[in-house]
Structure formats: structure tokens, C-alpha cells
Write a protein that holds these residues in place. Sequence first.
Motif, mmCIF file in Angstrom:
data_model
loop_
_atom_site.group_PDB
_atom_site.id
_atom_site.type_symbol
_atom_site.label_atom_id
_atom_site.label_comp_id
_atom_site.label_asym_id
_atom_site.label_seq_id
_atom_site.Cartn_x
_atom_site.Cartn_y
_atom_site.Cartn_z
ATOM 1 N N ILE A 3 25.825 -15.479 0.876
ATOM 2 C CA ILE A 3 25.252 -14.696 -0.207
ATOM 3 C C ILE A 3 24.944 -13.300 0.327
ATOM 4 O O ILE A 3 24.317 -13.154 1.377
ATOM 5 N N THR A 4 25.418 -12.285 -0.410
ATOM 6 C CA THR A 4 25.189 -10.903 -0.002
ATOM 7 C C THR A 4 24.638 -10.101 -1.175
ATOM 8 O O THR A 4 24.831 -10.451 -2.334
ATOM 9 N N LYS A 5 23.961 -9.023 -0.822
ATOM 10 C CA LYS A 5 23.419 -8.106 -1.822
ATOM 11 C C LYS A 5 23.906 -6.706 -1.467
ATOM 12 O O LYS A 5 23.808 -6.291 -0.309
ATOM 13 N N ILE A 9 26.006 3.513 -5.886
ATOM 14 C CA ILE A 9 25.928 4.456 -6.995
ATOM 15 C C ILE A 9 27.266 4.335 -7.716
ATOM 16 O O ILE A 9 28.308 4.636 -7.146
ATOM 17 N N ASP A 10 27.250 3.865 -8.950
ATOM 18 C CA ASP A 10 28.521 3.655 -9.643
ATOM 19 C C ASP A 10 28.739 4.627 -10.791
ATOM 20 O O ASP A 10 29.776 4.587 -11.442
ATOM 21 N N GLN A 11 27.778 5.532 -11.011
ATOM 22 C CA GLN A 11 27.943 6.492 -12.097
ATOM 23 C C GLN A 11 27.068 7.709 -11.836
ATOM 24 O O GLN A 11 25.883 7.570 -11.527
ATOM 25 N N ILE A 12 27.671 8.906 -11.947
ATOM 26 C CA ILE A 12 26.925 10.165 -11.826
ATOM 27 C C ILE A 12 27.396 11.067 -12.966
ATOM 28 O O ILE A 12 28.596 11.263 -13.150
ATOM 29 N N THR A 26 23.153 -2.974 -8.417
ATOM 30 C CA THR A 26 22.828 -3.946 -7.370
ATOM 31 C C THR A 26 23.533 -5.243 -7.720
ATOM 32 O O THR A 26 23.351 -5.789 -8.809
ATOM 33 N N ARG A 27 24.350 -5.707 -6.797
ATOM 34 C CA ARG A 27 25.134 -6.920 -7.030
ATOM 35 C C ARG A 27 24.754 -8.003 -6.026
ATOM 36 O O ARG A 27 24.632 -7.734 -4.838
ATOM 37 N N SER A 36 25.065 -12.025 -9.957
ATOM 38 C CA SER A 36 24.272 -11.200 -10.861
ATOM 39 C C SER A 36 24.492 -9.731 -10.560
ATOM 40 O O SER A 36 24.925 -9.360 -9.464
ATOM 41 N N LYS A 37 24.188 -8.917 -11.560
ATOM 42 C CA LYS A 37 24.288 -7.474 -11.414
ATOM 43 C C LYS A 37 23.130 -6.859 -12.193
ATOM 44 O O LYS A 37 22.825 -7.291 -13.299
ATOM 45 N N ALA A 38 22.474 -5.873 -11.599
ATOM 46 C CA ALA A 38 21.376 -5.170 -12.261
ATOM 47 C C ALA A 38 21.577 -3.674 -12.054
ATOM 48 O O ALA A 38 22.144 -3.244 -11.049
#
Length: 83
Positions: A3-5, A9-12, A26-27, A36-38
Motif C-alpha cells: 500500500i502506497t500513498k 499537483i495535477d492541475q494549475i 492524494t492517491r 482512494s483519491k482525494a
Amino acid sequence: MSITKSTTIDQITVTENGIILYREATRIMEDGNELSKAYHRSSLQPGQDLTGVPANVVAICNVAWTEAVIAAYQAAQAESVGA
């Protein structure tokens, strides 16, 4: 089972008045599958202190925030406060 976290930054976005909007994703992943993704969204005003802001966002700010952009934004803010 691993399990990794990860946070990226996916949008600017740069608005017409120089405000920078950015989104961090955050995945949580397990063996390559996303569990999950937040999202966390932030905004920065022209000329704002960039301490603690991710480097790729700072790079965009340094390009977008010319002296003219900062002055125009500050003038608009002063005008809206005085109105």
C-alpha cells in the motif's frame, strides 16, 4: 501486498487577474490499483508569500506574476475595498 500513498499537483490554473489555482491529488494505491483519491484545492493571490508552496506552482507564479500583474491586482483590491 503493498500500500502506497502519493501526492501530486495535477492541475494549475492562472486566472485573468493573476490568481493561481492549484489542486493536489492524494492517491492511496494497493498493488497498482487505486483504492482512494482525494483532492485539496488552494489559491494564491499575486504577490503572496510562496513559503511552503510546491516548487512547480512557485515556478508558474514567478512567470505569471509580473510587476504589472501584481500592481493591477493590488489596485483592483484597493478599489474594491474603497467602494
